[in-house]
Design an enzyme around this catalytic site. Structure first.
Site, PDB file in Angstrom:
ATOM      1  N   GLU A 112      56.385  30.555  17.517  1.00  0.00           N
ATOM      2  CA  GLU A 112      56.130  31.273  18.762  1.00  0.00           C
ATOM      3  C   GLU A 112      56.394  32.772  18.623  1.00  0.00           C
ATOM      4  O   GLU A 112      55.826  33.580  19.358  1.00  0.00           O
ATOM      5  CB  GLU A 112      56.951  30.693  19.928  1.00  0.00           C
ATOM      6  CG  GLU A 112      58.430  31.073  19.974  1.00  0.00           C
ATOM      7  CD  GLU A 112      59.299  30.093  19.209  1.00  0.00           C
ATOM      8  OE1 GLU A 112      60.493  30.020  19.500  1.00  0.00           O
ATOM      9  OE2 GLU A 112      58.764  29.403  18.331  1.00  0.00           O
ATOM     10  N   ASN A 120      58.536  32.812  13.045  1.00  0.00           N
ATOM     11  CA  ASN A 120      59.792  32.070  13.045  1.00  0.00           C
ATOM     12  C   ASN A 120      59.496  30.573  12.844  1.00  0.00           C
ATOM     13  O   ASN A 120      58.330  30.180  12.718  1.00  0.00           O
ATOM     14  CB  ASN A 120      60.541  32.320  14.350  1.00  0.00           C
ATOM     15  CG  ASN A 120      59.873  31.625  15.523  1.00  0.00           C
ATOM     16  OD1 ASN A 120      58.653  31.685  15.669  1.00  0.00           O
ATOM     17  ND2 ASN A 120      60.648  30.964  16.352  1.00  0.00           N
ATOM     18  N   CYS A 141      59.272  27.904  14.690  1.00  0.00           N
ATOM     19  CA  CYS A 141      58.392  27.197  15.619  1.00  0.00           C
ATOM     20  C   CYS A 141      57.076  27.930  15.868  1.00  0.00           C
ATOM     21  O   CYS A 141      56.254  27.474  16.668  1.00  0.00           O
ATOM     22  CB  CYS A 141      59.119  26.960  16.940  1.00  0.00           C
ATOM     23  SG  CYS A 141      60.585  25.924  16.798  1.00  0.00           S
TER      24      CYS A 141
END
Length: 493
Positions: free
Chosen positions: A308, A304, A306
């Site tokens: 994470e 995704n 970011c």
């Protein structure tokens, strides 16, 4: 004005809730104006879903779940990702996931279809990531004899769509990740694309144009609406260490070498790009897939925005973040038991969301229901360490952080196994991936022994060991309801 929130909330929290999360048209009676309405809308919706889907054995159990979740949200012990606040209780089948991974193939219909899918995700307040390495390079030919555009060219179109669609109709920019494998022939163009645009912005600013985040200078250049990452295997990093060569290969003729680079030249370009404009980042493909729970289904190719959430292509994840500072007791020690209870409540809530949410494509809907990945995480780790007088970059800080993360992840997977035991059995893709899944769980359990006990309170370390013993024991007997329980680095949305 005229907004009701707990006195303990900061002005920043109040502003965010009032401007982004309250539902309804401004200056009308339908507009929410109280945290009671907002949290009540979300919690009541989830509790009713849980009742209808038989997640609770008794009415009292459902009431307890509702009260505990309300407590966690109202007192800022935890928060769901933004799409839950935007959409839950507003639509019959709301989009509740913040994180999506979309695949793309080397066809025009797939390339344009990705633009449509991303646009709809941005509209409902979510972020998306894709690995574009399946798109043939600008150094390869099309079937009709022309030269291919290459992924960097198509990135301009994706970037433009992301720039004009506000997330959830709110004042928030789209979130987007673009990834390219280090062996792709266009890797140099990819590494440098954002750096070159950044220099254009500098020139515009020098010429007198507004250089603010939303100003004319940056709105006039490409690639400002995405995070870019180079995906590298261990072989690339060894080539860097050994000052070796790195070959790129044609996408369509996989054995044909297109270019040969010095690996250290590529890593230098990546480092300089990160220094100039923050991009590209790096994702370590070998390590990521070594800890993949569902290897029999497919590889992890992307993340995704970011980074994470990393899982299968065409999948989605709803996130929740626990505010670690809210679990510091009056004696300045960490409330381990309260933290574990919060993990259990949030995992249950996130699992309830999965079958009741909507998804933007049939492929994502299928995988979401088949694998049910969740993303429990935490916020305020730095503040927690500072409150203990522990340096962030220290052996003690790393050990304490590892113990906190271990408890959260372990309790998350243990709760996933309990839900599998008591409600519906394991996710449908579990049987195929049982061996790899349990292998990763045992690796996590073994990793607890690597935490330096001299830097961690006894209660916290014991909780980490117990959680992972529970994970393996319950999982061996009952499997797991979710293919993932936590994500690596979440923040309050």
């Amino acid at each position: 004005k005229n907004v009701e929130v707990p006195k303990s909330w900061s002005q920043m929290a109040t502003n965010i809730v009032a401007s982004k999360y309250f539902h309804g048209t401004l200056n009308t009676e339908e507009r929410e104006g109280s945290a009671r309405q907002l949290i009540g809308r979300v919690v009541d919706t989830m509790t009713n879903w849980g009742r209808n889907d038989n997640y609770f054995k008794t009415t009292e159990d459902a009431d307890t779940f509702r009260d505990e979740l309300t407590f966690l949200l109202l007192n800022q012990h935890a928060s769901f990702n933004s799409p839950v606040w935007f959409n839950c209780g507003v639509e019959e089948k709301p989009q509740c996931s913040a994180c999506f991974i979309n695949s793309v193939d080397d066809t025009m219909s797939s390339i344009l279809g990705l633009a449509k899918t991303e646009g709809m995700l941005f509209k409902f307040g979510s972020g998306t990531g894709s690995n574009l390495s399946a798109i043939r390079s600008s150094k390869e030919f099309l079937a009709g004899g022309g030269t291919a555009s290459g992924p960097v060219s198509f990135m301009k179109g994706y970037d433009a769509f992301a720039g004009v669609i506000k997330s959830g109709g709110k004042t928030r920019r789209a979130a987007k990740m673009v990834i390219l494998n280090a062996e792709h022939p266009d890797i140099v163009d990819f590494i440098n694309c954002k750096v070159e645009e950044e220099r254009k912005a500098w020139a515009l600013i020098d010429a007198g144009y507004d250089g603010s985040f939303t100003g004319v200078a940056y709105n006039s250049i490409f690639f400002q609406n995405s995070n870019n990452s180079v995906r590298v295997p261990d072989e690339f990093m060894r080539a860097v260490l050994d000052d070796g060569e790195w070959k790129t290969y044609a996408v369509k003729e996989k054995d044909r070498v297109v270019d040969t680079h010095r690996a250290r030249d590529l890593i230098r370009m990546i480092a300089e790009g990160t220094w100039v404009c923050g991009d590209p980042g790096m994702q370590f493909d070998t390590t990521v897939n070594d800890w993949h729970t569902c290897t029999e289904t497919g590889r992890i190719n992307a993340s995704n925005p970011c980074s994470e959430y990393m899982f299968l292509d065409d999948s989605a994840c709803n996130l929740a973040s626990i505010n670690l500072m809210k679990f510091v007791r009056d004696d300045d020690e960490f409330d381990v038991q309260g933290f574990k209870a919060a993990c259990r409540t949030l995992i249950t809530a996130q699992e309830i969301i999965v079958p009741n949410a909507s998804y933007p494509t049939k492929a994502i809907e299928k995988n979401s229901n088949a694998y049910r990945p969740l993303g429990l995480g935490y916020a305020n780790l730095g503040a927690l360490l500072m409150s203990r007088g522990v340096p962030y970059d220290s052996d003690e800080g790393r050990a304490y952080s590892a113990a906190i993360t271990s408890v959260m992840t372990g309790e998350g997977y243990a709760q996933s196994a309990r839900i599998s035991r008591d409600h519906g059995g394991p996710f449908s893709g579990y049987a195929q991936n049982r061996q790899s899944f349990l292998g990763v769980m045992r690796k996590h359990r073994d990793a607890v022994d690597e935490i330096n006990v001299n830097h961690v309170p006894d209660e916290l370390h014991a909780a980490a060991k117990q959680s992972w013993d529970d994970v393996v024991e319950l999982g061996e007997d009952f499997g797991y309801r979710t293919a993932q329980a936590t994500v690596s680095d979440t923040h309050l949305p």
